[in-house]
Design an enzyme around this catalytic site. Sequence first.
Site, PDB file in Angstrom:
ATOM      1  N   CYS A 133      -0.596   2.700  -3.813  1.00 16.20           N
ATOM      2  CA  CYS A 133       0.175   3.077  -2.624  1.00 16.20           C
ATOM      3  C   CYS A 133       1.317   3.981  -3.071  1.00 16.20           C
ATOM      4  O   CYS A 133       1.937   3.738  -4.115  1.00 16.20           O
ATOM      5  CB  CYS A 133       0.738   1.860  -1.903  1.00 16.20           C
ATOM      6  N   ASP A 140       4.381   9.948   7.489  1.00 11.98           N
ATOM      7  CA  ASP A 140       4.201   9.012   6.376  1.00 11.98           C
ATOM      8  C   ASP A 140       3.731   9.808   5.154  1.00 11.98           C
ATOM      9  O   ASP A 140       3.285  10.951   5.286  1.00 11.98           O
ATOM     10  CB  ASP A 140       3.153   7.961   6.773  1.00 11.98           C
ATOM     11  N   ASN A 141       3.844   9.190   4.004  1.00 18.51           N
ATOM     12  CA  ASN A 141       3.300   9.761   2.778  1.00 18.51           C
ATOM     13  C   ASN A 141       3.816  11.156   2.449  1.00 18.51           C
ATOM     14  O   ASN A 141       3.050  12.090   2.222  1.00 18.51           O
ATOM     15  CB  ASN A 141       1.769   9.711   2.834  1.00 18.51           C
TER      16      ASN A 141
HETATM   17  N1  LIG Z   1      -7.284   2.829   8.799  1.00 19.03           N
HETATM   18  C1  LIG Z   1      -6.307   2.653   7.890  1.00 19.03           C
HETATM   19  N2  LIG Z   1      -6.489   3.167   6.646  1.00 19.03           N
HETATM   20  C2  LIG Z   1      -5.539   3.031   5.711  1.00 19.03           C
HETATM   21  C3  LIG Z   1      -4.306   2.383   5.996  1.00 19.03           C
HETATM   22  C4  LIG Z   1      -4.141   1.829   7.287  1.00 19.03           C
HETATM   23  O1  LIG Z   1      -3.130   1.207   7.610  1.00 19.03           O
HETATM   24  N3  LIG Z   1      -5.163   2.004   8.208  1.00 19.03           N
HETATM   25  N4  LIG Z   1      -3.332   2.319   5.007  1.00 19.03           N
HETATM   26  C5  LIG Z   1      -3.419   3.329   3.952  1.00 19.03           C
HETATM   27  C6  LIG Z   1      -2.518   3.121   2.832  1.00 19.03           C
HETATM   28  S1  LIG Z   1      -0.908   3.666   3.020  1.00 19.03           S
HETATM   29  C7  LIG Z   1      -2.963   2.664   1.612  1.00 19.03           C
HETATM   30  S2  LIG Z   1      -1.924   2.585   0.283  1.00 19.03           S
HETATM   31  C8  LIG Z   1      -4.357   2.204   1.443  1.00 19.03           C
HETATM   32  C9  LIG Z   1      -4.396   0.780   0.964  1.00 19.03           C
HETATM   33  O2  LIG Z   1      -5.704   0.329   0.787  1.00 19.03           O
HETATM   34  P1  LIG Z   1      -5.955  -1.230   0.507  1.00 19.03           P
HETATM   35  O3  LIG Z   1      -5.242  -2.001   1.586  1.00 19.03           O
HETATM   36  O4  LIG Z   1      -7.426  -1.418   0.527  1.00 19.03           O
HETATM   37  O5  LIG Z   1      -5.379  -1.513  -0.835  1.00 19.03           O
HETATM   38  O6  LIG Z   1      -5.101   2.282   2.651  1.00 19.03           O
HETATM   39  C10 LIG Z   1      -4.836   3.434   3.415  1.00 19.03           C
HETATM   40  N5  LIG Z   1      -5.781   3.527   4.474  1.00 19.03           N
HETATM   41 MO   LIG Z   2       0.146   3.581   1.010  1.00 18.49          MO
END
Ligand SMILES: Nc1nc2c(c(=O)[nH]1)N[C@H]1C(S)=C(S)[C@@H](COP(=O)(O)O)O[C@H]1N2
Ligand SMILES: [Mo]
Length: 888
Positions: free
Chosen positions: A163, A295-296
């Site tokens: 993350c 975000d990000n």
């Molecule tokens: N649909 C969806 N995809 C997502 C997210 C989410 O909240 N919803 N979070 C993202 C983020 S910020 C991260 S760091 C990763 C985390 O994946 P994990 O929960 O399988 O470790 O999924 C990503 N994909």
């Molecule tokens: Mo993330």
Amino acid sequence: MKTSALAIRTAEQSENEPMYLPPSPPASHKPSDSDDSDSASERSEETYDLPVPPPSTYPMEVLELDKNTPDAHVVRDPRLIRLTGVHPFNTEAPLSALYDSGFLTPQELFYVRNHGPVPKVEDSESLDWTFTIDGLVDNPVTLSVRDLQTEFRQVTIPITLVCAGNRRKEQNTVRKSNGFSWGSAGVSTALWTGVLLSDVLERVRPKRKGRYMCMEGADKLPNGYYGTSVKLAWAKNPEKGMLLAWAMNGEPLQPDHGKPLRVVIPGQIGGRSVKWLKKLTITAAPSDNWYHIYDNRVLPTMVTPAMAKEDPTWWTDERYAIYDLSVNAACAYPAHKEEHPAVTPETDFTYKVQGYAYGGGGRRITRVEISLDKGTTWRLTDITYPEDRYRSLPDDATYNNSTFDVADRETSFCWSFWSLSIPMSELQAAEDVLVRAQDEAMNIMPRDMYWSVLGMMNNPWFRIEVVHEGGKVRFEHPTALKTEDGWMERAKREGRNLVDGYWGKGPAAASAAAVEVQDEVKMTNPASTRVVEYEELVAEREGSYLFVVNGEVYDGASYLEGHPGGAQSIISAAGQDVSEEFLAIHSESAKAMMPTYHIGTLSPAARRTLASPPTTTAISTALRPVFLDPKRWINATLTTKRVVSSDTRIFTFTLEHPDQLVGLPIGQHLMIKIQDENTKETIIRAYTPISCSSRKGEIDLLIKVYFGNERWKGGKMTQAMDVLGMGHRVQFKGPIGKLVYKGRGEVNLSTASPSNVKIRRFNMICGGTGITPIFQVLRAVVQDAEDATECVVLYGNRKRGDILCGKELEELERLGGSKVKLIHTLSRETDPTWKGRRGRVDNVLIEAEVGERREGELVLVCGPEEMEKDVRRICTELGWGEGDMCFF
Ligand SMILES: Nc1nc2c(c(=O)[nH]1)N[C@H]1C(S)=C(S)[C@@H](COP(=O)(O)O)O[C@H]1N2
Ligand SMILES: [Mo]
């Protein structure tokens, strides 16, 4: 490192029918170094020295905590540390547990980042799950997981996800960012099985103008579905290794990790790997999804949260969007708070310092170095790359009905592990152990933190502080989760400058030139230099109400009139140190007003006296007839919690004895103090119970739990309350408030000069949980047949289900007869059977039901800040003065 003989099928053996549930996990978990001969069945298969998926410890259970949340269908491992309260689920494993589990992280310990609720998908529906690919393509398609499994080449690649917030707590300790605190375990690795995105994109034939691949998940969030984008050229390039994956470590994806289908993007931040994939859209511009924009990103360091809020163009500049990970490392051992007896030359031993490191964009970590002298000299550590072991597999070897796609890649998509043995005598002689990594592009972790609004990609040298105490050496990590502090939090409390380049431990000259850690509003007035003694603080003198916050003395006398919490809260603070509750309930702008009331500093002697107040044995042991005390926190015990709806509960607290009265005049509130189970932070809020003030031995509180979402981590107090166990003791203090309803139209306004007024009618305007103080007054009026005061209640909510105490209000309206008029108004109700008013509490409603100012009436308002602001403006326009309105 766990490695093993991993059973690999040869080409003739492989099957190609769709198989969502993979065959049983690899047959052998035997360590490769075991030299006893394999059993016959195992010998028939080739064995290789490979890291194997850790044996899963499923089935896990739905945890008690999750049962009242939208994730009530998700099984989870209780070891994961929740970073944003109960919900949404954002968690990391304890760093040692993560590290000890080896190169491949078991699914149950894999970190989770969910922006909202987890979509519910049954096993039987997994193969039929579909997603679309459209936009700038010649051949738009809808594909199912079954189609992916039968019509495309199946591959498995080991990939580490991280993350972008990994290690953010360090940033938050220097200065609060707009993101929640991750430790250094927001990183995990798995064998991902699926289809290469490049293969799938070939089928849809993107048009020339297509430059981005937008992705969208099935999780509906406050700002739409989660979505983001990457460059199309990357997605089309098989070298980038991007996958549409349905399996992790040979098992179907768990719900938290995107069941049944997700994108996996190696080398980039986890945020791009969209879970619960529903849509791929080829576009000419980057995604306009809210989560892609807000975000990000790493905004420039001088952009403050306020600047970023005011000027949205900071967010749309693609140059600040994060794709590739930055080079980063953390130390797992020594672990946080690991202790050893100080060694002598006789007892000295070598200690293996070790941890993980990762680079971005497939770039390999090429060195990890340790310094024991603040970065003057460095030692090289040994690095292992477990992912390389998969490269030696033959081309036709299959695993989980797929082939390993790593042999000819020049990329490094996984974390690596570094270690170095150092004599304990040298470790204990150092002030700190510093770790930095470098990748093949010579990107190197910086000494200094690059702070930014979202607190992402934090990668300064990982620093462990060496602390000597009582013949022992203790190693402290920068931060710790839950109850414990790391050296950074401790250093901050000790007043050390965290950003002087020496972690507040260097030559004094360095700190002078450094940037000041700025995150607190100044509450003192430099001109107020008086030293205040204890006697003066506690002396009861007219026109002066002295109280202490953080060792500074303030006089609240001139603010009795204007104080939003009523004069009583200042009066009952007199003579006391109220730091804790003051800081807990006041906003930044309230704190900014404090220099006006600052009169001086408490003397050291007075500080000591205040810190050890007269012993409580002086207080009579007789049963106290009244529970609340305006000057002391008193315990009550949580005994029942009734779940009224998905987000509202009634908590019943048992007082000190069955005959005790609460002691809360009608119209007043009490303060509740609890400790957040996760962060151990003290939280104080004012509430109005819904139980009658004449009820003995108990109080009922109606609480609406504000679960977090993307823009907001949710209500701290309400989420913390929601997880309290029965029997938990909670502290109360009060009463506080500006208004007391004496009954029969008599109102006592507790301002500087308390005044009694007689009124004929209350105009009550409230929203959401703002009903609770209004409810108390309304009930008092209705229950007294002799009370002829009229009450008009305008109650605004979003949807019908949000109305609190609906039945009770109806009942009061019925009992009150002509005295009471109740109007509900709903701003977001879509149900056509709602026959009541629609819309917000607006000027039309207020003009019609409240109207212009009249003598002998009061306007009582309680609701969200925005609503209170609107009501104040509308009522002021209608001629109501500040003295005619009471805002709770
Ligand atoms: N649909 C969806 N995809 C997502 C997210 C989410 O909240 N919803 N979070 C993202 C983020 S910020 C991260 S760091 C990763 C985390 O994946 P994990 O929960 O399988 O470790 O999924 C990503 N994909
Ligand atoms: Mo993330």
